[in-house]
Design an enzyme around this catalytic site. Sequence first.
Site, PDB file in Angstrom:
ATOM      1  CB  CYS A 114      -0.929  -0.016   1.199  1.00 47.62           C
ATOM      2  SG  CYS A 114      -1.915  -1.515   1.240  1.00 47.62           S
ATOM      3  CG  HIS A 259      -3.538   2.989   1.077  1.00 47.88           C
ATOM      4  ND1 HIS A 259      -3.907   2.482  -0.150  1.00 47.88           N
ATOM      5  CD2 HIS A 259      -3.645   1.964   1.969  1.00 47.88           C
ATOM      6  CE1 HIS A 259      -4.206   1.198   0.000  1.00 47.88           C
ATOM      7  NE2 HIS A 259      -4.063   0.864   1.272  1.00 47.88           N
ATOM      8  CG  ASN A 289      -6.899  -1.465   0.146  1.00 51.09           C
ATOM      9  OD1 ASN A 289      -6.010  -1.242  -0.654  1.00 51.09           O
ATOM     10  ND2 ASN A 289      -6.666  -1.655   1.439  1.00 51.09           N
TER      11      ASN A 289
END
Length: 332
Positions: A114, A259, A289
Site C-alpha cells: 500500500c 491510501h 482498496n
Amino acid sequence: MRYSKVVGIGHHVPETVITNEYLSSIMDTNNDWIVERTGIHERRYIDPAKDTVANMAAKASRLALQRAGLTEKDIEFIVFATITPDYFFPGSGVLLQRELGLESIGALDIRNACSGFIYALSVADQFIKTGMYKTILVVGAEIQSTAIDMTTRGRNTAVIFADGAGAAILQPSEKPGILSTHLHSDGRFAEELYVRDPGSSRPREERQPEQILDTTHFKVFMNGSQVFKHAVVRFMEVINEALNANSLKKDDIDLLIPHQANLRISQFIQEKLGLSDDHVYNNIMRYGNTTAASIPIALSEAWAEGKIKENDLICLAAFGSGFTWASALIRW
Ligand code: UT7
C-alpha cells in the site's frame, strides 16, 4: 536547487463492477456490514481474458502522458509499484516498458504494497533531483482479485481488496514540486498481512504446483484488526513528520489523499487533523482498496474533478503490508 514536479497523472480501472450484493451471494457477508465497517459500495475486478497489471498500467500511463502533453518516447525511466506482478519474475516494469513500445529504458519494480506508490515517487524524486533523468513514469497497479479467498473464510479481505492502476509523470522543476517524502517499515509485522507462497524458502514440495496439497498460503491473509490499529497510529505519525519537516501546519494542507484502505481509517485521520470534507479525497466507496494503485487513482480522479489547483499543498499518506508506511508533501 532542482526539484521534481508531477506534470501528469492518469488512471485506469477494469470494467467489471463487483457489488456488495454479489459478494453477499457467494459468502457470508452483507451490504450493511461492508458499508459500515469499510465504506465500500463496489469495486472493480479484472477480466483475465483481457486485463493484466501491465496493460492496465499502460492505459493509466497513456492518460498521464496525454494530460502532460508528452508521448511515450519522452519517458526515460519507469518505477513500477506492485505486489501483484503479472509474473513471479520478471517484474511488471519491463512488461510496461514493452507495452509502451520503449526499447531499452530502465525499469524498476517496487514491492511495498500500500505504500508502494509513495516509495516509487520518492525513488523517482531522487533520480530527478540528481539530474540522472528528466522524465520518469511512476506507476502503481494491482490485480488483487485473483489472489483473494472468495469464501467466507476470506471475507475480511474479499470485501476490501480490488484491482486498478494509476500513473504519474515526474519532471524537473525550478520551484518545489515534491517537498519531501518520508518512508518507514517495521518487519516485525510482516506476517500480519501477506501472501506466503510461492515463497522461495519453502521446501520444494510446498512450492511446486504438482506437489501442493494446501493452497491456503497462495491467498491473501490479513489480521484486519491488528493492521487497523497500527494504521491509525502510523498514518498520523508520518503525516505530522512531513508537516514538521517542512515547517507547515495541518491547516496548510489543501488536499489530503490517504491510501484508500478503509473509509473508517481515512475518517479517523481527517478527524484527528481537524480537516473538513473538502480537504480530504476518498474514492474507496467505488473502487475498494487497490493497494499501490489507490493513491494514484485517487490523485488522478481528484485532479480531473478540479479538486487540485496549481500551488495547492497535497499530502499523500499510506500504510500497509510490511508493515510499511510513508508520506509525501507536494506543492502542485
Ligand atoms: O491496505 C492497507 C492495509 N489494510 C488495512 O488497512 C485494512 C485494515 N483493517 C480493516 O479495514 C478492518 O479490520 C476490516 C474491515 C478488515 C475488518 O473490520 P473490523 O471491524 O476490524 O472487524 P473484525 O476483523 O474485528 O471482525 C469483527 C467481526 C468478526 O465476527 P465475530 O468474531 O465478532 O463474530 C468477523 O468474523 O466481523 C466479522 N467479519 C465479517 N462479517 C461480515 C469480518 N469480515 C466480515 C465480513 N462480513 N466481510
